[in-house]
Design a protein around this motif. Structure first.
Motif, PDB file in Angstrom:
ATOM      1  N   GLY A   5      25.496  33.788  40.665  1.00  0.00           N
ATOM      2  CA  GLY A   5      24.640  32.685  40.237  1.00  0.00           C
ATOM      3  C   GLY A   5      25.392  31.368  40.243  1.00  0.00           C
ATOM      4  N   ALA A   6      26.681  31.402  39.912  1.00  0.00           N
ATOM      5  CA  ALA A   6      27.496  30.182  39.932  1.00  0.00           C
ATOM      6  C   ALA A   6      27.625  29.650  41.356  1.00  0.00           C
ATOM      7  CB  ALA A   6      28.876  30.459  39.337  1.00  0.00           C
ATOM      8  N   LEU A   7      27.783  30.541  42.324  1.00  0.00           N
ATOM      9  CA  LEU A   7      27.840  30.106  43.725  1.00  0.00           C
ATOM     10  C   LEU A   7      26.508  29.515  44.166  1.00  0.00           C
ATOM     11  CD1 LEU A   7      29.868  33.035  45.326  1.00  0.00           C
ATOM     12  CD2 LEU A   7      30.661  30.710  44.826  1.00  0.00           C
ATOM     13  N   GLU A   8      25.414  30.131  43.749  1.00  0.00           N
ATOM     14  CA  GLU A   8      24.090  29.587  44.057  1.00  0.00           C
ATOM     15  C   GLU A   8      23.918  28.217  43.407  1.00  0.00           C
ATOM     16  OE1 GLU A   8      20.790  32.301  43.403  1.00  0.00           O
ATOM     17  OE2 GLU A   8      22.125  33.991  43.792  1.00  0.00           O
ATOM     18  N   LEU A   9      24.425  28.064  42.191  1.00  0.00           N
ATOM     19  CA  LEU A   9      24.343  26.786  41.483  1.00  0.00           C
ATOM     20  C   LEU A   9      25.102  25.697  42.245  1.00  0.00           C
ATOM     21  CD1 LEU A   9      23.662  24.987  39.033  1.00  0.00           C
ATOM     22  CD2 LEU A   9      25.748  25.895  37.959  1.00  0.00           C
ATOM     23  N   VAL A  10      26.302  26.012  42.709  1.00  0.00           N
ATOM     24  CA  VAL A  10      27.093  25.030  43.461  1.00  0.00           C
ATOM     25  C   VAL A  10      26.349  24.613  44.720  1.00  0.00           C
ATOM     26  CG1 VAL A  10      29.210  24.747  44.829  1.00  0.00           C
ATOM     27  CG2 VAL A  10      29.334  25.695  42.515  1.00  0.00           C
ATOM     28  N   ALA A  11      25.790  25.571  45.443  1.00  0.00           N
ATOM     29  CA  ALA A  11      25.032  25.251  46.657  1.00  0.00           C
ATOM     30  C   ALA A  11      23.813  24.389  46.315  1.00  0.00           C
ATOM     31  CB  ALA A  11      24.603  26.527  47.375  1.00  0.00           C
ATOM     32  N   PHE A  12      23.142  24.701  45.219  1.00  0.00           N
ATOM     33  CA  PHE A  12      21.990  23.915  44.771  1.00  0.00           C
ATOM     34  C   PHE A  12      22.406  22.483  44.461  1.00  0.00           C
ATOM     35  CE2 PHE A  12      19.721  22.228  41.032  1.00  0.00           C
ATOM     36  CZ  PHE A  12      18.439  22.114  41.551  1.00  0.00           C
ATOM     37  N   LEU A  13      23.480  22.309  43.706  1.00  0.00           N
ATOM     38  CA  LEU A  13      23.940  20.964  43.331  1.00  0.00           C
ATOM     39  C   LEU A  13      24.313  20.146  44.555  1.00  0.00           C
ATOM     40  CD1 LEU A  13      26.179  21.817  40.239  1.00  0.00           C
ATOM     41  CD2 LEU A  13      23.847  20.890  40.230  1.00  0.00           C
TER      42      LEU A  13
ATOM     43  N   GLU B  78      34.246  20.271  45.081  1.00  0.00           N
ATOM     44  CA  GLU B  78      35.556  20.635  45.632  1.00  0.00           C
ATOM     45  C   GLU B  78      36.154  21.786  44.832  1.00  0.00           C
ATOM     46  OE1 GLU B  78      36.355  19.109  48.364  1.00  0.00           O
ATOM     47  OE2 GLU B  78      34.909  17.485  48.245  1.00  0.00           O
ATOM     48  N   VAL B  79      37.158  22.443  45.398  1.00  0.00           N
ATOM     49  CA  VAL B  79      37.824  23.551  44.718  1.00  0.00           C
ATOM     50  C   VAL B  79      38.331  23.114  43.345  1.00  0.00           C
ATOM     51  CG1 VAL B  79      39.790  25.148  44.814  1.00  0.00           C
ATOM     52  CG2 VAL B  79      38.404  24.761  46.847  1.00  0.00           C
ATOM     53  N   GLU B  80      38.902  21.905  43.261  1.00  0.00           N
ATOM     54  CA  GLU B  80      39.426  21.433  41.977  1.00  0.00           C
ATOM     55  C   GLU B  80      38.309  21.177  40.954  1.00  0.00           C
ATOM     56  OE1 GLU B  80      39.422  17.930  44.876  1.00  0.00           O
ATOM     57  OE2 GLU B  80      40.206  19.962  44.938  1.00  0.00           O
ATOM     58  N   ASP B  81      37.065  21.096  41.380  1.00  0.00           N
ATOM     59  CA  ASP B  81      35.932  20.916  40.472  1.00  0.00           C
ATOM     60  C   ASP B  81      35.467  22.232  39.855  1.00  0.00           C
ATOM     61  OD1 ASP B  81      35.743  18.157  41.081  1.00  0.00           O
ATOM     62  OD2 ASP B  81      34.440  18.594  42.798  1.00  0.00           O
ATOM     63  N   LEU B  82      35.925  23.347  40.403  1.00  0.00           N
ATOM     64  CA  LEU B  82      35.426  24.656  39.983  1.00  0.00           C
ATOM     65  C   LEU B  82      36.071  25.121  38.679  1.00  0.00           C
ATOM     66  CD1 LEU B  82      35.201  26.415  43.451  1.00  0.00           C
ATOM     67  CD2 LEU B  82      33.364  25.400  42.095  1.00  0.00           C
ATOM     68  N   ASP B  83      36.008  24.276  37.688  1.00  0.00           N
ATOM     69  CA  ASP B  83      36.474  24.565  36.348  1.00  0.00           C
ATOM     70  C   ASP B  83      35.258  25.028  35.552  1.00  0.00           C
ATOM     71  OD1 ASP B  83      37.284  24.460  33.669  1.00  0.00           O
ATOM     72  OD2 ASP B  83      38.496  22.667  33.970  1.00  0.00           O
TER      73      ASP B  83
ATOM     74  N   GLY C 226      30.596  30.225  50.190  1.00  0.00           N
ATOM     75  CA  GLY C 226      30.980  31.566  50.585  1.00  0.00           C
ATOM     76  C   GLY C 226      32.357  31.646  51.189  1.00  0.00           C
ATOM     77  N   SER C 227      33.090  30.542  51.257  1.00  0.00           N
ATOM     78  CA  SER C 227      34.421  30.585  51.834  1.00  0.00           C
ATOM     79  C   SER C 227      35.330  31.412  50.949  1.00  0.00           C
ATOM     80  CB  SER C 227      34.966  29.169  52.016  1.00  0.00           C
ATOM     81  OG  SER C 227      35.166  28.581  50.750  1.00  0.00           O
ATOM     82  N   PRO C 228      36.366  32.023  51.516  1.00  0.00           N
ATOM     83  CA  PRO C 228      37.223  32.918  50.733  1.00  0.00           C
ATOM     84  C   PRO C 228      37.799  32.265  49.490  1.00  0.00           C
ATOM     85  CG  PRO C 228      37.744  33.079  53.063  1.00  0.00           C
ATOM     86  CD  PRO C 228      36.752  31.962  52.900  1.00  0.00           C
ATOM     87  N   GLY C 229      38.241  31.031  49.553  1.00  0.00           N
ATOM     88  CA  GLY C 229      38.818  30.360  48.393  1.00  0.00           C
ATOM     89  C   GLY C 229      37.789  30.066  47.328  1.00  0.00           C
ATOM     90  N   ALA C 230      36.572  29.746  47.724  1.00  0.00           N
ATOM     91  CA  ALA C 230      35.544  29.394  46.748  1.00  0.00           C
ATOM     92  C   ALA C 230      35.138  30.593  45.914  1.00  0.00           C
ATOM     93  CB  ALA C 230      34.317  28.806  47.444  1.00  0.00           C
ATOM     94  N   ALA C 231      35.087  31.775  46.522  1.00  0.00           N
ATOM     95  CA  ALA C 231      34.671  32.958  45.775  1.00  0.00           C
ATOM     96  C   ALA C 231      35.672  33.295  44.692  1.00  0.00           C
ATOM     97  CB  ALA C 231      34.490  34.145  46.723  1.00  0.00           C
ATOM     98  N   ALA C 232      36.963  33.149  44.968  1.00  0.00           N
ATOM     99  CA  ALA C 232      37.980  33.473  43.993  1.00  0.00           C
ATOM    100  C   ALA C 232      38.014  32.457  42.853  1.00  0.00           C
ATOM    101  CB  ALA C 232      39.348  33.549  44.660  1.00  0.00           C
ATOM    102  N   ALA C 233      37.704  31.212  43.160  1.00  0.00           N
ATOM    103  CA  ALA C 233      37.809  30.162  42.150  1.00  0.00           C
ATOM    104  C   ALA C 233      36.459  29.770  41.564  1.00  0.00           C
ATOM    105  CB  ALA C 233      38.460  28.924  42.780  1.00  0.00           C
ATOM    106  N   ALA C 234      35.414  30.522  41.877  1.00  0.00           N
ATOM    107  CA  ALA C 234      34.066  30.175  41.412  1.00  0.00           C
ATOM    108  C   ALA C 234      33.998  30.223  39.901  1.00  0.00           C
ATOM    109  CB  ALA C 234      33.034  31.140  42.009  1.00  0.00           C
ATOM    110  N   PRO C 235      33.192  29.348  39.300  1.00  0.00           N
ATOM    111  CA  PRO C 235      33.036  29.380  37.847  1.00  0.00           C
ATOM    112  C   PRO C 235      32.588  30.751  37.404  1.00  0.00           C
ATOM    113  CG  PRO C 235      31.905  27.482  38.788  1.00  0.00           C
ATOM    114  CD  PRO C 235      32.365  28.341  39.925  1.00  0.00           C
ATOM    115  N   GLY C 236      33.279  31.289  36.416  1.00  0.00           N
ATOM    116  CA  GLY C 236      32.907  32.603  35.906  1.00  0.00           C
ATOM    117  C   GLY C 236      33.413  33.730  36.759  1.00  0.00           C
ATOM    118  N   GLY C 237      34.039  33.425  37.896  1.00  0.00           N
ATOM    119  CA  GLY C 237      34.542  34.446  38.804  1.00  0.00           C
ATOM    120  C   GLY C 237      35.963  34.846  38.512  1.00  0.00           C
ATOM    121  N   GLY C 238      36.506  34.393  37.385  1.00  0.00           N
ATOM    122  CA  GLY C 238      37.849  34.776  37.014  1.00  0.00           C
ATOM    123  C   GLY C 238      38.891  33.830  37.560  1.00  0.00           C
ATOM    124  N   GLY C 239      38.490  32.724  38.128  1.00  0.00           N
ATOM    125  CA  GLY C 239      39.436  31.783  38.715  1.00  0.00           C
ATOM    126  C   GLY C 239      40.252  31.045  37.676  1.00  0.00           C
ATOM    127  N   ARG C 240      39.733  30.869  36.454  1.00  0.00           N
ATOM    128  CA  ARG C 240      40.486  30.137  35.412  1.00  0.00           C
ATOM    129  C   ARG C 240      40.443  30.866  34.124  1.00  0.00           C
ATOM    130  NH1 ARG C 240      41.389  24.096  36.369  1.00  0.00           N
ATOM    131  NH2 ARG C 240      41.122  24.056  38.559  1.00  0.00           N
TER     132      ARG C 240
END
Length: 131
Positions: A41-49, A58-63, A117-131
């Motif tokens: 859902g977080a990835l869908e949210l980013v695409a929606f925004l 950006e990757v640095e925004d995925l806090d 859906g890029s490899p880096g975005a999935a790992a750092a997605a909000p709620g995806g365990g990136g932080r």
């Protein structure tokens, strides 16, 4: 297309209702702890925004804190758009009618999931365990 905080909030609540299949109780509810959003859902949210507001997340925004509540997402969108406006105004003056907006060139108009859906975005997605 400028949107007020109230319009962005309304759009987000409608989007989240579609993704979560239930209404968010309030704009300050924790979307992840409340079960409204998961990593997909977080990835869908980013695409929606990106598509709805012409911003590039950006990757640095995925806090997680940027996406924890509707209120924080609205603040994030407004901050991204205000940071972009001075540059966009200069470029529109150089381009004439401004139809080729910077968000389009940055890939923000890419099909949903292309950037998210890029490899880096999935790992750092909000709620995806990136932080």
């Amino acid at each position: 297309m400028p949107s007020s905080a109230a319009v962005i909030e309304r759009d987000l609540l409608q989007f989240l209702e579609t993704v979560a299949r239930e209404s968010v109780r309030g704009p300050d509810d924790d979307l992840f702890a409340g079960g409204y959003l998961n990593s997909l859902g977080a990835l869908e949210l980013v695409a929606f925004l990106e598509g709805q507001y012409g911003i590039a997340v950006e990757v640095e925004d995925l806090d997680l804190d940027n996406f924890r509540s509707v209120t924080r997402i609205v603040d994030f969108v407004l901050a991204k758009r205000s940071a972009r406006e001075p540059r966009e105004s200069r470029e529109q003056g150089d381009q004439g009618d401004g139809r080729d907006a910077p968000a389009h060139r940055s890939g923000a108009g890419a099909p949903a999931g292309a950037a998210a859906g890029s490899p880096g975005a999935a790992a750092a997605a909000p709620g995806g365990g990136g932080r």
